[in-house]
Design an enzyme around this catalytic site. Structure first.
Site, mmCIF file in Angstrom:
data_model
loop_
_atom_site.group_PDB
_atom_site.id
_atom_site.type_symbol
_atom_site.label_atom_id
_atom_site.label_comp_id
_atom_site.label_asym_id
_atom_site.label_seq_id
_atom_site.Cartn_x
_atom_site.Cartn_y
_atom_site.Cartn_z
ATOM 1 C CB CYS A 33 -0.902 -0.051 1.236
ATOM 2 S SG CYS A 33 -1.736 1.477 1.647
ATOM 3 C CB CYS A 36 0.364 1.808 4.124
ATOM 4 S SG CYS A 36 -1.358 1.294 3.989
#
Length: 108
Positions: A33, A36
Site C-alpha cells: 500500500c 501506508c
C-alpha cells in the site's frame, strides 16, 4: 519496522490495544500500500513525540487478517483510535501530519 511503533499480531491485539491504560492508535496497513508507506514515518514521529501519552501500533492486514476483519477494515490505511478498549475515532487514508496530530491531540 523499528522504532516506537508497536507491531501488532492478532494474538497481541487484545493485550496491547484493548487492555491499554493509555489511548492507542492502530494503523491497519499492508506492505503493498503506497499511502501506508507515506504515513508510516509520520506515525513513527508521533510515536516518539507522544510516548507515554498515546501508544502507536501497526497491524499488517495481510499477515493478521482476523483483527482487520473483526473491525471491518476495507481500505488501507485505516487508523482506529481506541480509548479504554473502545474505538473512539476512525480515519481512512493518508492524512497529512498536521491533521493526524490534531486527531491524536483530541484524544489526549
Amino acid at each position: 519496522m523499528a522504532g516506537e511503533v508497536i507491531e501488532l499480531s492478532d494474538a497481541a491485539f487484545h493485550h496491547e490495544v484493548l487492555e491499554s491504560r493509555e489511548p492507542v492508535l492502530v494503523d491497519f496497513t499492508a506492505t503493498w500500500c503506497p499511502p501506508c508507506r507515506f504515513i508510516a514515518p509520520i506515525i513513527e514521529a508521533l510515536a516518539v513525540e507522544y510516548r507515554g501519552r498515546m501508544k502507536m501500533t501497526r497491524l499488517d492486514v495481510d499477515a493478521h487478517p482476523e483483527t482487520a476483519s473483526q473491525y471491518g477494515i476495507r481500505a488501507m490505511p485505516t487508523l482506529l483510535i481506541f480509548k479504554e478498549g473502545k474505538v473512539v475515532r476512525q480515519l481512512v487514508g493518508a492524512l497529512p501530519r498536521a491533521k493526524l496530530e490534531q486527531e491524536v491531540l483530541a484524544q489526549l
